[in-house]
Design a protein around this motif. Structure first.
Motif, PDB file in Angstrom:
ATOM      1  N   LEU A  35      -6.133   8.912  85.717  1.00  0.00           N
ATOM      2  CA  LEU A  35      -5.865   7.904  86.743  1.00  0.00           C
ATOM      3  C   LEU A  35      -6.226   6.509  86.244  1.00  0.00           C
ATOM      4  O   LEU A  35      -5.509   5.540  86.512  1.00  0.00           O
ATOM      5  N   SER A  36      -7.319   6.408  85.501  1.00  0.00           N
ATOM      6  CA  SER A  36      -7.704   5.116  84.919  1.00  0.00           C
ATOM      7  C   SER A  36      -6.662   4.640  83.922  1.00  0.00           C
ATOM      8  O   SER A  36      -6.351   3.446  83.848  1.00  0.00           O
ATOM      9  N   THR A  37      -6.096   5.578  83.152  1.00  0.00           N
ATOM     10  CA  THR A  37      -5.073   5.222  82.169  1.00  0.00           C
ATOM     11  C   THR A  37      -3.781   4.807  82.856  1.00  0.00           C
ATOM     12  O   THR A  37      -3.074   3.917  82.364  1.00  0.00           O
ATOM     13  N   VAL A  38      -3.457   5.437  83.982  1.00  0.00           N
ATOM     14  CA  VAL A  38      -2.277   5.038  84.755  1.00  0.00           C
ATOM     15  C   VAL A  38      -2.408   3.592  85.216  1.00  0.00           C
ATOM     16  O   VAL A  38      -1.475   2.790  85.102  1.00  0.00           O
ATOM     17  N   ILE A  39      -3.586   3.242  85.725  1.00  0.00           N
ATOM     18  CA  ILE A  39      -3.824   1.861  86.179  1.00  0.00           C
ATOM     19  C   ILE A  39      -3.716   0.891  85.008  1.00  0.00           C
ATOM     20  O   ILE A  39      -3.112  -0.181  85.121  1.00  0.00           O
ATOM     21  N   GLU A  40      -4.288   1.287  83.867  1.00  0.00           N
ATOM     22  CA  GLU A  40      -4.229   0.420  82.688  1.00  0.00           C
ATOM     23  C   GLU A  40      -2.786   0.236  82.226  1.00  0.00           C
ATOM     24  O   GLU A  40      -2.377  -0.868  81.847  1.00  0.00           O
ATOM     25  N   ALA A  41      -1.992   1.322  82.259  1.00  0.00           N
ATOM     26  CA  ALA A  41      -0.590   1.235  81.866  1.00  0.00           C
ATOM     27  C   ALA A  41       0.196   0.362  82.847  1.00  0.00           C
ATOM     28  O   ALA A  41       1.138  -0.329  82.458  1.00  0.00           O
ATOM     29  N   TRP A  42      -0.218   0.404  84.119  1.00  0.00           N
ATOM     30  CA  TRP A  42       0.453  -0.394  85.145  1.00  0.00           C
ATOM     31  C   TRP A  42       0.277  -1.887  84.858  1.00  0.00           C
ATOM     32  O   TRP A  42       1.178  -2.683  85.097  1.00  0.00           O
ATOM     33  N   TYR A  43      -0.888  -2.233  84.352  1.00  0.00           N
ATOM     34  CA  TYR A  43      -1.197  -3.640  84.063  1.00  0.00           C
ATOM     35  C   TYR A  43      -0.894  -4.005  82.611  1.00  0.00           C
ATOM     36  O   TYR A  43      -1.362  -5.035  82.133  1.00  0.00           O
ATOM     37  N   LEU A  44      -0.127  -3.187  81.921  1.00  0.00           N
ATOM     38  CA  LEU A  44       0.145  -3.413  80.509  1.00  0.00           C
ATOM     39  C   LEU A  44       0.772  -4.786  80.263  1.00  0.00           C
ATOM     40  O   LEU A  44       0.359  -5.530  79.384  1.00  0.00           O
ATOM     41  N   ALA A 246       2.094 -10.624  86.389  1.00  0.00           N
ATOM     42  CA  ALA A 246       1.238 -10.261  87.525  1.00  0.00           C
ATOM     43  C   ALA A 246       2.017 -10.271  88.830  1.00  0.00           C
ATOM     44  O   ALA A 246       1.694  -9.521  89.764  1.00  0.00           O
ATOM     45  N   GLY A 247       3.039 -11.107  88.917  1.00  0.00           N
ATOM     46  CA  GLY A 247       3.869 -11.145  90.111  1.00  0.00           C
ATOM     47  C   GLY A 247       4.577  -9.822  90.358  1.00  0.00           C
ATOM     48  O   GLY A 247       4.715  -9.383  91.502  1.00  0.00           O
ATOM     49  N   PHE A 248       5.018  -9.170  89.273  1.00  0.00           N
ATOM     50  CA  PHE A 248       5.663  -7.870  89.420  1.00  0.00           C
ATOM     51  C   PHE A 248       4.650  -6.802  89.849  1.00  0.00           C
ATOM     52  O   PHE A 248       4.945  -5.945  90.689  1.00  0.00           O
ATOM     53  N   VAL A 249       3.456  -6.856  89.262  1.00  0.00           N
ATOM     54  CA  VAL A 249       2.419  -5.884  89.610  1.00  0.00           C
ATOM     55  C   VAL A 249       2.014  -6.040  91.072  1.00  0.00           C
ATOM     56  O   VAL A 249       1.734  -5.057  91.768  1.00  0.00           O
ATOM     57  N   ALA A 250       1.995  -7.286  91.552  1.00  0.00           N
ATOM     58  CA  ALA A 250       1.592  -7.547  92.940  1.00  0.00           C
ATOM     59  C   ALA A 250       2.518  -6.856  93.931  1.00  0.00           C
ATOM     60  O   ALA A 250       2.105  -6.514  95.048  1.00  0.00           O
ATOM     61  N   MET A 251       3.767  -6.638  93.534  1.00  0.00           N
ATOM     62  CA  MET A 251       4.719  -5.959  94.421  1.00  0.00           C
ATOM     63  C   MET A 251       4.320  -4.507  94.680  1.00  0.00           C
ATOM     64  O   MET A 251       4.697  -3.923  95.691  1.00  0.00           O
ATOM     65  N   THR A 252       3.572  -3.940  93.750  1.00  0.00           N
ATOM     66  CA  THR A 252       3.161  -2.536  93.892  1.00  0.00           C
ATOM     67  C   THR A 252       1.634  -2.428  93.993  1.00  0.00           C
ATOM     68  O   THR A 252       1.068  -1.401  93.614  1.00  0.00           O
ATOM     69  N   GLU A 253       0.996  -3.465  94.473  1.00  0.00           N
ATOM     70  CA  GLU A 253      -0.466  -3.496  94.553  1.00  0.00           C
ATOM     71  C   GLU A 253      -1.016  -2.350  95.393  1.00  0.00           C
ATOM     72  O   GLU A 253      -2.074  -1.789  95.094  1.00  0.00           O
ATOM     73  N   ALA A 254      -0.289  -1.981  96.451  1.00  0.00           N
ATOM     74  CA  ALA A 254      -0.754  -0.900  97.331  1.00  0.00           C
ATOM     75  C   ALA A 254      -0.848   0.424  96.573  1.00  0.00           C
ATOM     76  O   ALA A 254      -1.775   1.216  96.794  1.00  0.00           O
TER      77      ALA A 254
END
Length: 385
Positions: A35-44, A246-254
């Motif tokens: 799960l930590s790696t998923v979050i890290e990949a999300w913020y790649l 970061a704008g793209f990541v913010a769309m899936t922040e939830a």
């Protein structure tokens, strides 16, 4: 040395219980690591953004284009080195499930702005010399079995029709954190086709990438670029590449928040399990603790004995979970394909898992330590576990 032998022997006195607890701990740490790696990949995209690159898009929304003529004016802004542009193409390759980023790029200096994308000079020359040529990432090549010279057909959705490309280059990332699943083709090919089919859409780009001389001047250069096109029919918004991503990541922040919560819940669950295990162990050994007290061993010795056993169990489970996380991550990456193109265990993740395991072991020992420290010798000798 004798003390550590006693901890190990105590740990495996109830082998089935201990083994099951270790397995439970390993599964929890494995889940936490993934799960930590998923979050890290999300913020790649955010973490790998270059500080000397800015992105200029339409101030209204990214879906609105910008004129190609903006490039020459942007290059005249003090502090700007180079300006490149791109269009998001989308499209479908055989099936909608075969997703990977597809972009039209230009001009020929485009890859100079992205030194982390490595393409051989010969392949790069072939790419720019052929209008319908394309360059694909190494992972795409491996997934679909493409080779240099192959014709790749995409069915357009944003830009309707069948688009045929010839593979002229394969790129690889300079580091493991670079996305190797992207598909690039010549923007001129897109523009020429649009001039024939929908002339009103020709001569436009999706966004500009601006390379600046000094990252500290990012704010000043951004304001200067936007000031040029203020009050025009297509005003611009210029920001750092990191802010753009970061704008793209913010769309899936939830989704990211939900994943974080699940990872914390996993840790809390295994903490409860280990607390229960140590509480059972402590109840069973109350007479033994009383005997140790009568022999002159103080509370500190009992505390170290209980904490040592708890930490030993949690650490064994943690190390097993960390060992399993690497093949699990490789399998997960293969299944996810281009949705999470860079998915590997960062060196910080095992370190965090070890610290979490150690912390769980200490927390799990608190209740048994308190009970062993306060119970009276006579009461403990008469205790039936």
């Amino acid at each position: 040395m004798q003390f550590f032998k006693l901890i190990i022997r105590n740990t495996f006195r109830q082998r089935l219980r201990t083994i099951l607890t270790i397995i439970g701990m390993a599964i929890a740490i494995l889940a936490f690591a993934l799960l930590s790696t998923v979050i890290e990949a999300w913020y790649l995209g955010v973490n790998s953004a270059s500080p000397n690159r800015l992105v200029t898009r339409n101030a209204v929304s990214l879906i609105f284009p910008l004129p190609l003529g903006y490039r020459s004016k942007m290059q005249q802004v003090p502090g700007v080195n180079q300006v490149a542009y791109a269009n998001w193409f989308a499209g479908i390759y055989i099936d909608e499930r075969n997703f990977f980023p597809r972009m039209a790029i230009g001009p020929e200096s485009f890859f100079d702005l992205y030194p982390e994308i490595i393409v051989s000079p010969d392949e790069l020359k072939s790419f720019w010399n052929q209008r319908n040529a394309c360059i694909a990432g190494r992972k795409l090549i491996e997934r679909y079995g493409w080779k240099i010279g192959d014709t790749i057909t995409l069915t357009g959705n944003i830009y309707p029709g069948e688009w045929r490309f010839v593979l002229r280059g394969i790129y690889r990332g300079a580091t493991r954190t670079i996305d190797e699943t992207q598909f690039f083709f010549n923007w001129n090919y897109l523009d020429e086709m649009l001039k024939k089919t929908t002339p009103s859409r020709a001569g436009q780009v999706g966004w500009y990438t601006v390379q600046i001389q000094n990252p500290h001047d990012a704010g000043q250069v951004s304001q200067a670029v936007d000031a040029i096109f203020k009050n025009s029919w297509a005003e611009t918004l210029t920001e750092t590449e990191k802010a753009f991503q970061a704008g793209f990541v913010a769309m899936t922040e939830a989704i990211v928040i939900a994943i974080r919560i699940v990872s914390y819940v996993v840790i809390c669950v295994i903490l409860v399990i280990l607390v229960n295990t140590m509480a059972m162990t402590s109840r069973e050994r109350m007479p033994e603790y009383a005997v140790l007290k009568t022999m002159g061993f103080g509370n500190k010795y009992l505390w170290l004995l209980i904490a040592g056993e708890s930490v030993f169990i949690s650490t064994l489970g943690g190390l097993l979970g960390i060992a399993l996380s690497y093949p699990a991550a490789a399998l997960f990456s293969a299944k996810m394909g281009t949705f999470l193109p860079v998915f590997h265990i960062h060196w910080k993740t095992p370190l965090v898992c070890v610290l979490v395991s150690f912390g769980i072991g200490l927390l799990s020992a608190l209740i048994p330590i308190r009970r062993a420290g306060h119970i009276r010798i006579a009461e403990a000798l008469g205790h039936v576990g």
